[in-house]
Enzyme design. Structure first.
Site, PDB file in Angstrom:
ATOM      1  N   CYS A 173       0.832  -1.211   0.000  1.00 39.81           N
ATOM      2  CA  CYS A 173       0.000   0.000   0.000  1.00 39.81           C
ATOM      3  C   CYS A 173       0.865   1.260   0.000  1.00 39.81           C
ATOM      4  O   CYS A 173       1.467   1.603   1.022  1.00 39.81           O
ATOM      5  CB  CYS A 173      -0.918  -0.005   1.223  1.00 39.81           C
ATOM      6  N   CYS A 228      -0.354   4.091   2.307  1.00 41.19           N
ATOM      7  CA  CYS A 228      -0.142   3.820   3.738  1.00 41.19           C
ATOM      8  C   CYS A 228       1.331   4.019   4.128  1.00 41.19           C
ATOM      9  O   CYS A 228       1.637   4.628   5.142  1.00 41.19           O
ATOM     10  CB  CYS A 228      -0.491   2.378   4.084  1.00 41.19           C
ATOM     11  N   ASP A 229       2.221   3.459   3.334  1.00 36.52           N
ATOM     12  CA  ASP A 229       3.615   3.338   3.773  1.00 36.52           C
ATOM     13  C   ASP A 229       4.607   4.198   2.996  1.00 36.52           C
ATOM     14  O   ASP A 229       5.805   4.183   3.306  1.00 36.52           O
ATOM     15  CB  ASP A 229       4.054   1.863   3.674  1.00 36.52           C
TER      16      ASP A 229
END
Ligand SMILES: Cc1cc2nc3c(=O)[nH]c(=O)nc-3n(C[C@H](O)[C@H](O)[C@H](O)COP(=O)(O)OP(=O)(O)OC[C@H]3O[C@@H](n4cnc5c(N)ncnc54)[C@H](O)[C@@H]3O)c2cc1C
Lengths: 113, 310
Positions: free
Chosen positions: B136, B139-140
């Site tokens: 992701c 997200c990261d």
């Protein structure tokens, strides 16, 4: 503010009080993204089954989340959420990135019994 | 353990399963929706859904929360984040056991179990999840600011996420197993004209190296067999989805990609079992097509229940 049904930790003082005044605490520190949502969901569904554990979340992007972001156990973490297990005020385990309910359960059983 | 009987049980609470639950419960049938993961399924992966008709751009999570509310308000019961510990779909009465402690039976089952991200299948992949391997970008991505990364895949997700990651990272090497991309022309163009992105085609990752964190990958050319080492701080993996059919593959007829075969009424090879959404064999996998499948499966299930009760 995270839109979950978990209790949120909103300050560093609150964080300290929670981990000091409760024997077993699980905190998931993340955002409202696809890797974090399943962990919050898993925690929500386990809250009733683990009455000996207090479940909380924390918004990763708030200043007070540095207590998790910069924690020694999270030094090498490269994936959200950061999930911590505290026993008697001490972090006894932490995980990075998405976790299944099964993994959360097994960590609760191993570290917060 | 006493079983609780329902008219219909739906496995999977993504767009397809939630839609089926709305239709079944609105028809006043006793309906149970059982989900092994989070409510919403793949929908929650999409931060901005811009192509769901009648809804201005919104998040996939918001759409799923509304669908869940609708299903509940019409009377459907929902068991989410549970594990299916026993499944018997072969008899007239279908049986589902969850978490080793609750048993449900039903006249009809709708399989709407969708798909899960395909993994590289390299042993160290699990070890490095969250320590250099991510699925992701939104997200990261922050953790890789100023770093060199590898993106694996050649579809829309891989190319679009690579382009979005260029805002943060120093460089991106896209590793793709074929000699052409499976993405829309626009996504290919955007990736190709980005200076930070380079490509290694017809190649696969064979090894992930590092102690605690990822430091390099071994990449092998599929044609020549030649291997090269690429130093990298992270790997973002977007190599498609595989259907969640493991639990019933011995009973339900699947194609060679393990997708469920249905007719146009969403009926499977087993009487009283329907399938809907990404889990079935079809060409276009979208929220709209999953919703459509769920609707058709539910309406046919209603007809099946009514006919069999007579
Ligand atoms: C990154 C990404 C972006 C996308 N963007 C868009 C977009 O912008 N617009 C669009 O229309 N589509 C988009 N899609 C596609 C769309 O999200 C899917 O086609 C659709 O959501 C599929 O719905 P589904 O209900 O068939 O399956 P899923 O969403 O996969 O849901 C299946 C559910 O079943 C659960 N499950 C799995 N196994 C079992 C089991 N054995 N028992 C019970 N439950 C089980 C899963 O946990 C999951 O909750 C996107 C997909 C991805 C991955």
């Amino acid at each position: 503010m995270l839109q979950t049904n978990l209790n949120h930790i909103n300050s560093e003082d609150e964080f300290k009080q929670i981990i000091e005044n409760n024997e077993n605490v699980m905190i998931c520190c993340g955002r409202m993204g696809p890797m974090c949502l399943p962990v919050y969901d898993a925690m929500e569904s386990l809250e009733d089954k683990y009455e000996n554990v207090k479940f909380y979340d924390m918004d990763f992007d708030t200043p007070h989340a540095h207590v998790i972001r910069n924690h020694e156990l999270a030094r090498k973490f490269m994936g959200l959420p950061f999930t911590f297990y505290f026993k008697n005020g001490q972090a006894v385990h932490a995980t990075t990135s998405i976790q299944t309910k099964k993994q959360v359960k097994s960590n609760l059983d191993e570290y917060l019994t | 353990m006493k079983a609780i009987h329902y008219d219909a049980i739906i496995l999977g609470a993504g767009a397809a399963g939630l839609s089926a639950a709305i239709y079944l419960s609105r028809a006043k049938l006793k309906t149970l929706l059982i989900n092994e993961g989070s409510i919403g399924g793949q929908m929650v992966l999409t931060h901005a859904v811009a192509n769901y008709p009648g809804v201005h751009e919104t998040s996939g999570r918001d759409i799923s929360l509304i669908m869940k509310k609708q299903a509940k308000e019409f009377g459907a019961d929902i068991e989410s984040n549970v594990e299916i510990t026993k499944l018997d779909l072969s008899g007239k009465e279908k049986l589902v056991e969850i978490d080793d402690d609750e048993i449900f039976t039903s006249d009809v089952v709708i399989l709407a179990t969708g798909g899960k991200p395909r993994k590289l299948g390299i042993p160290s992949e699990t070890k490095f999840k969250g320590f250099g391997i991510s699925y992701c970008a939104t997200c990261d991505g922050d953790f890789y600011a100023g770093k060199d990364i590898v993106v694996v895949g050649g579809g829309n997700s891989a190319l679009e996420e690579a382009v979005s990651l260029t805002k943060l990272v120093k460089s991106i090497t896209i590793v793709h197993q074929f000699d052409n991309f499976q993405a829309h022309e626009y996504a290919i163009e955007q990736a190709k004209k980005n200076d930070k992105i380079s490509f290694i085609m017809e190649s696969e990752i064979t090894e992930i190296l590092g102690e605690e964190l990822v430091t390099a990958v071994k990449v092998q050319n599929q044609k020549t067999g030649k291997e090269q080492l690429i130093n990298t701080d992270g790997i973002f993996i977007y190599i498609g989805y595989i259907p969640n059919t493991d639990k019933f593959k011995d009973v339900i007829k699947l194609n060679n990609r393990n997708e469920i075969l249905t007719d146009e009424n969403m009926k499977t090879n087993v009487d009283g079992i329907f399938a809907a959404g990404d889990v079935r064999e079809k060409k276009f996998r979208q929220i709209t097509t999953a919703v459509s499948d769920g609707t058709i499966a539910a309406l046919n299930a209603i007809e099946y229940i009514q006919t069999n009760k007579k």
